[in-house]
Each structure stands twice: as structure tokens, then as C-alpha cells.
Write an enzyme that holds these catalytic residues in place. Structure first.
Site, mmCIF file in Angstrom:
data_model
loop_
_atom_site.group_PDB
_atom_site.id
_atom_site.type_symbol
_atom_site.label_atom_id
_atom_site.label_comp_id
_atom_site.label_asym_id
_atom_site.label_seq_id
_atom_site.Cartn_x
_atom_site.Cartn_y
_atom_site.Cartn_z
ATOM 1 N N ASP A 1 -27.687 -29.607 -59.287
ATOM 2 C CA ASP A 1 -28.102 -30.758 -60.094
ATOM 3 C C ASP A 1 -29.368 -31.344 -59.479
ATOM 4 O O ASP A 1 -29.367 -31.717 -58.293
ATOM 5 C CB ASP A 1 -26.954 -31.781 -60.065
ATOM 6 N N VAL A 2 -30.433 -31.449 -60.266
ATOM 7 C CA VAL A 2 -31.712 -31.926 -59.722
ATOM 8 C C VAL A 2 -31.654 -33.384 -59.265
ATOM 9 O O VAL A 2 -32.546 -33.831 -58.539
ATOM 10 C CB VAL A 2 -32.866 -31.757 -60.742
ATOM 11 N N ASN B 1 -38.762 -28.439 -64.690
ATOM 12 C CA ASN B 1 -38.547 -28.208 -66.117
ATOM 13 C C ASN B 1 -37.225 -28.786 -66.620
ATOM 14 O O ASN B 1 -37.089 -29.060 -67.811
ATOM 15 C CB ASN B 1 -38.608 -26.689 -66.365
ATOM 16 N N TYR C 1 -36.076 -40.860 -73.821
ATOM 17 C CA TYR C 1 -36.701 -39.587 -73.430
ATOM 18 C C TYR C 1 -38.211 -39.756 -73.281
ATOM 19 O O TYR C 1 -38.811 -39.368 -72.276
ATOM 20 C CB TYR C 1 -36.363 -38.556 -74.508
ATOM 21 N N LYS D 1 -40.776 -39.334 -70.026
ATOM 22 C CA LYS D 1 -41.855 -38.344 -70.010
ATOM 23 C C LYS D 1 -43.196 -39.006 -69.712
ATOM 24 O O LYS D 1 -44.039 -38.438 -69.009
ATOM 25 C CB LYS D 1 -41.883 -37.579 -71.337
#
Ligand code: NAD
Length: 254
Positions: free
Chosen positions: A58-59, A82, A147, A151
Site C-alpha cells: 500500500d503506497v 501511478n 480526485y 491531482k
């Protein structure tokens, strides 16, 4: 592992765009660490590549990310941030839990992985970091508020990393994909009407492919981009520049 190959870690490499990036990097000679929270998918992608290692993790977890670099077994030359998630919904209905989840994976995850990468790259010979953003980092759209905010933050973080880590020999850039017919957008484009409207609205008259994004990664990772630092490369067939072309206007009088 020191076998003369360059080493890359691709987060979220088990599906969609990340799987295409992993393959493209293998094709140009990288040994790829395919990291994904979905262990089965990471393994399946890695098994299809000549020199690759699957990493389940898990990042958002510093421990898992450190373990991923241990599994890679050599300092990374390239890291592609990514991994990402989306939670759809209008901002006045989106739950706090959903908003937090998106911030955690997309923004915090990017930072955790990039910091761990940069420390290792700085202690080695430098390297390249590429962060996946989105055209929503630049142009807002309904139902993707959380989201899009993450970003945009990643785009800014990319610039920040580029100025702090450039002197350490680390280039950091971002890629902003447009309408890509893969991964998290694939279910959306199963509807032929949506495909036609979205694809037809792109100046190049098609949806993007995961490989279009993978090709941009290969470029930014390469020495051909050795003086590109802190840039956000939009790969969208021209769609976010085309808003004025899509609005009705008076016919020319002359
Ligand atoms: N598909 C598109 O149209 C599109 C457009 C713009 C940007 N992007 C960006 O491209 C990237 C890849 O998206 P995709 O479309 O391939 O999506 P996807 O859902 O197919 O792939 C994302 C991958 O990340 C993994 N992942 C999720 N949370 C994780 C975590 N905490 N730790 C590790 N791995 C995790 C998932 O298991 C999955 O394999 C994302 O950053 C996304 O925001 C995609």
C-alpha cells in the site's frame, strides 16, 4: 541486484495504465518492480515481463514502501507514482471518508513513495520520478472534486520536488492523462454513447490508450528529457485546449 539493468518501481502497476507503463519500461530494458495493493494483479503483470519483481503493498504505508524498495533490491533509477483512486460524487454529497481516502492514496501515497525514492536516489547516482496527475488537475469536472483537488496538489508537489531535488540529480515531472480507454475509466467508456461523445470531442478524434501514457513515461524517463524538470506533460489529444472550439459561435462575416 546489480545486473547492469536500470531499476524502476511502478506503483499501481497491476492494472490499467500502470500495467502498460510496466510493460513499456520492460521493453526499453528496465527491470521493473510492479507494486500494487492487489498482490495477484502485481504478480500477473510481473510474470508477463522478462525482468520484473512483484511487490504487494500500500503506497500510503511508509513501512510497505520501504519494503518495496528492499524487494527491488537495488537503488531505483526511476519511480512512477501511478497508483490512484477516484470516488465519484458531487462535493455537497461526498462523504468525508471518501474525500480522505482519495487524499490518502493519491496525494499522501505520492509523497511517501517519492520521498523514499529520492532518499535512495540521492545516495546513489540520482534518478527520475514521474507523478501521474490528470487533466482534472487543470480543468475541473463535475463529480470528481476530491480526485481533481489531489491531482492539482500532485502537480504542485511535482514542481516543489523538482526544485528541491534537482540539485541532488533527481528530475521530477508529471503526466496529465486525458480520456484514457483503460483502468478506472474503462467502465465509463463501455457505453457506446459515452465513447462516441468523449472520443469525438477530442481534437485527435479518439480516446487515449494506456500505451499513449506509457510512451510519455518512457520519454520523460529517458536522456532525451534530461533537461526537463518540474513539467506537467498533458497527454490528452488536445481536449482541454478545445473548449472554445466546442462552444457555438457566430459564422464569420467575411
Ligand atoms: N484512466 C484514465 O482515464 C485516467 C485519466 C487521468 C489520470 N489517470 C491516472 O492514472 C493512474 C492510473 O489509473 P488507472 O486508470 O490505470 O486506474 P486503475 O484503477 O486501473 O489502476 C490503479 C491501480 O492502483 C492500485 N492501487 C490503488 N490504491 C493503491 C494503494 N493504496 N497502494 C498501491 N496500489 C494501489 C490499484 O489496485 C490499481 O491496480 C491514476 O493515478 C489515475 O488517477 C487515469
Amino acid at each position: 541486484m546489480d545486473n547492469g539493468m536500470k531499476n524502476a518501481l511502478v506503483t499501481g502497476g497491476g492494472a490499467g495504465i500502470g500495467a502498460a507503463i510496466s510493460k513499456a519500461l520492460a521493453d526499453v530494458g528496465y527491470r521493473v518492480g510492479v507494486m500494487d495493493i492487489n498482490a495477484d494483479n502485481a504478480r500477473a503483470v510481473a510474470e508477463g515481463l522478462p525482468e520484473a519483481v512483484a511487490v504487494a503493498g500500500d503506497v500510503t504505508s511508509k513501512e510497505a514502501v520501504d519494503a518495496a524498495f528492499e524487494t527491488l533490491g537495488a537503488p531505483p533509477d526511476l519511480v512512477v507514482n501511478n497508483a490512484g483512486i477516484v470516488r465519484f460524487g458531487p462535493l455537497n454529497e461526498l462523504s468525508l471518508a471518501d474525500f480522505r481516502a482519495v487524499v490518502d492514496v493519491n496525494l499522501i501515497g505520492c509523497f511517501v513513495v517519492a520521498q523514499a525514492a529520492a532518499r535512495r536516489m540521492a545516495a546513489n547516482v540520482g534518478g527520475v520520478i514521474i507523478n501521474l496527475t490528470s487533466v482534472n488537475a487543470i480543468n475541473p469536472a463535475p463529480n470528481v472534486g476530491a480526485y481533481a483537488a489531489t491531482k492539482a496538489a500532485i502537480a504542485n508537489l511535482t514542481q516543489q520536488m523538482a526544485i528541491e531535488w534537482g540539485p541532488l540529480g533527481i528530475r521530477v515531472n508529471a503526466i496529465a492523462p486525458g480520456f484514457i480507454d483503460a483502468g478506472m475509466s474503462a467502465p465509463f467508456f463501455e457505453d457506446p454513447g459515452v465513447r462516441a461523445v468523449r472520443g469525438g470531442g477530442v481534437p485527435l478524434k479518439r480516446l487515449g490508450l494506456a500505451e499513449d501514457i506509457a510512451n510519455a513515461v518512457v520519454y520523460l524517463a529517458s536522456d532525451a528529457a534530461s533537461y526537463v524538470n518540474g513539467h506537467q506533460l498533458v497527454v490528452d489529444g488536445g481536449v482541454i485546449n478545445s473548449v472554445l472550439a466546442q462552444l457555438p459561435r457566430e459564422p464569420a462575416k467575411d
